[in-house]
Enzyme design. Structure first.
Site, PDB file in Angstrom:
ATOM      1  N   PRO A  43       0.822  -1.221   0.000  1.00 13.93           N
ATOM      2  CA  PRO A  43       0.000   0.000   0.000  1.00 13.93           C
ATOM      3  C   PRO A  43       0.853   1.268   0.000  1.00 13.93           C
ATOM      4  O   PRO A  43       0.375   2.333  -0.375  1.00 13.93           O
ATOM      5  CB  PRO A  43      -0.803  -0.085   1.302  1.00 13.93           C
ATOM      6  CG  PRO A  43      -0.585  -1.432   1.859  1.00 13.93           C
ATOM      7  CD  PRO A  43       0.616  -2.030   1.205  1.00 13.93           C
TER       8      PRO A  43
ATOM      9  N   GLU B  71       1.540  -8.182   8.419  1.00 12.06           N
ATOM     10  CA  GLU B  71       1.649  -6.714   8.400  1.00 12.06           C
ATOM     11  C   GLU B  71       2.632  -6.232   7.338  1.00 12.06           C
ATOM     12  O   GLU B  71       2.973  -5.054   7.285  1.00 12.06           O
ATOM     13  CB  GLU B  71       2.055  -6.187   9.784  1.00 12.06           C
ATOM     14  CG  GLU B  71       0.925  -6.236  10.810  1.00 12.06           C
ATOM     15  CD  GLU B  71      -0.378  -5.629  10.300  1.00 12.06           C
ATOM     16  OE1 GLU B  71      -0.347  -4.540   9.701  1.00 12.06           O
ATOM     17  OE2 GLU B  71      -1.431  -6.272  10.481  1.00 12.06           O
TER      18      GLU B  71
ATOM     19  N   ARG C   9      -3.147  -7.718 -20.839  1.00 14.60           N
ATOM     20  CA  ARG C   9      -3.972  -6.997 -21.825  1.00 14.60           C
ATOM     21  C   ARG C   9      -3.128  -6.136 -22.757  1.00 14.60           C
ATOM     22  O   ARG C   9      -3.512  -5.863 -23.877  1.00 14.60           O
ATOM     23  CB  ARG C   9      -4.976  -6.081 -21.112  1.00 14.60           C
ATOM     24  CG  ARG C   9      -6.017  -6.804 -20.303  1.00 14.60           C
ATOM     25  CD  ARG C   9      -6.962  -5.801 -19.672  1.00 14.60           C
ATOM     26  NE  ARG C   9      -7.795  -5.127 -20.652  1.00 14.60           N
ATOM     27  CZ  ARG C   9      -8.864  -5.652 -21.231  1.00 14.60           C
ATOM     28  NH1 ARG C   9      -9.247  -6.860 -20.911  1.00 14.60           N
ATOM     29  NH2 ARG C   9      -9.550  -4.977 -22.118  1.00 14.60           N
TER      30      ARG C   9
ATOM     31  N   ASP D 232     -10.053   1.139 -24.602  1.00 12.00           N
ATOM     32  CA  ASP D 232     -10.329   1.045 -23.165  1.00 12.00           C
ATOM     33  C   ASP D 232     -10.145   2.398 -22.481  1.00 12.00           C
ATOM     34  O   ASP D 232      -9.395   3.247 -22.975  1.00 12.00           O
ATOM     35  CB  ASP D 232      -9.344   0.071 -22.496  1.00 12.00           C
ATOM     36  CG  ASP D 232      -9.779  -1.381 -22.621  1.00 12.00           C
ATOM     37  OD1 ASP D 232     -10.958  -1.625 -22.916  1.00 12.00           O
ATOM     38  OD2 ASP D 232      -8.923  -2.265 -22.405  1.00 12.00           O
TER      39      ASP D 232
END
Ligand SMILES: C[S@@+](CC[C@H](N)C(=O)[O-])C[C@H]1O[C@@H](n2cnc3c(N)ncnc32)[C@H](O)[C@@H]1O
Length: 250
Positions: free
Chosen positions: A88, A115, A153, A168
């Site tokens: 994150p 964690e 993709r 897209d």
């Protein structure tokens, strides 16, 4: 493209290996995935891969040694691989970032658990930390799968239709225009149940113009951040002006 997946849960990747575009890309040899489980490199009887954080606090961290050995085993297969840790705290992934990563021949993707991982792994073994968004999920496997799917993709023949990738959202900096399929009319939905006339007209120039206007308008309404970065030319300014006028007269 080769992916070395460093993960405590290699079975989790079935979601990309067994289905859809990514599954077909594996069958066709366009992408390849190899697995390196830190647990296989833990040297104690219990195959311990986690430990308490120094300084206290909740949860556990992934230990250095099993993780380092798993990364090295992946490097032994493809030594030139960029090493990415899903986190994150990483650089937030977007389509431009995916396009750059799609130029690599091989990537080693580390999926954190608990964690997260010991900071020294990030400093010494990892080239780039990548986040899939400003929220926290329980493990890096889902995030790694997002990366593998998004990259597949973009690979030549990865999706089987390069034109569709170019249309897209985000490819040219805009969100995608609205799309419709049969039937042309859904009586239960009143006005919103009709497909816009222009799409039934067969006039390809007008259809392209309508779609571009909708893409500009949708991006303007929903993503001012993207709009700010998009350099509108004169005809696009006019189209967007028309879109805004159409909306206010509805
Ligand atoms: C529960 S999370 C750890 C969160 C960490 N304590 C923090 O606050 O940054 C466990 C693992 O899930 C993965 N993860 C969670 N959220 C993510 C995100 N937004 N992007 C990429 N990976 C994520 C990472 O690999 C992370 O090590």
């Amino acid at each position: 493209m080769w992916f070395g997946m460093v993960s405590l849960f290699p079975e989790a990747f079935k979601a990309v290996t067994d289905f859809g575009i990514t599954g077909r890309a594996i069958d066709a040899g366009i992408i390849e995935m190899a697995y390196f489980n830190p647990r296989d490199f833990a040297d104690d009887k219990q195959h311990t891969v986690d430990d308490k954080p120094y300084g206290g606090g909740p949860g556990m961290l992934m230990k250095v040694d099993p993780l380092r050995l798993a990364i090295n085993a992946a490097r032994d297969v493809k030594s030139s691989s960029k090493v990415i840790c899903l986190s994150p705290s990483g650089y937030r992934l977007d389509q431009e970032g995916l396009k750059k990563l799609a130029l690599c021949n091989s990537l080693i993707l580390i999926s954190g658990r608990y964690e997260g991982v010991d900071e020294r792994i990030l400093e010494h073994e990892v080239d780039l930390e990548v986040s899939i968004g400003d929220y926290v999920i329980s493990g890096g496997e889902l995030a790694a799968m997002v990366l593998v799917d998004g990259l597949t993709r973009l690979l030549p023949s990865g999706i089987g239709c390069e034109e569709s990738v170019k249309r897209d959202s985000f490819f040219d900096g805009l969100l995608e225009y609205p799309q419709y399929t049969r039937p042309a009319e859904i009586s239960e939905y009143d006005e919103a149940g009709y497909v816009p006339e222009v799409l039934l007209s067969g006039n390809h120039q007008e259809i392209a113009k309508w779609r571009h206007k909708q893409a500009l308008g949708k991006t303007y309404e929903r993503r001012p951040d993207l709009m700010k970065k998009y350099a509108l030319n004169e005809s696009e300014k006019k189209l967007l002006g028309e879109y805004i006028e159409d909306q206010s007269s509805d």
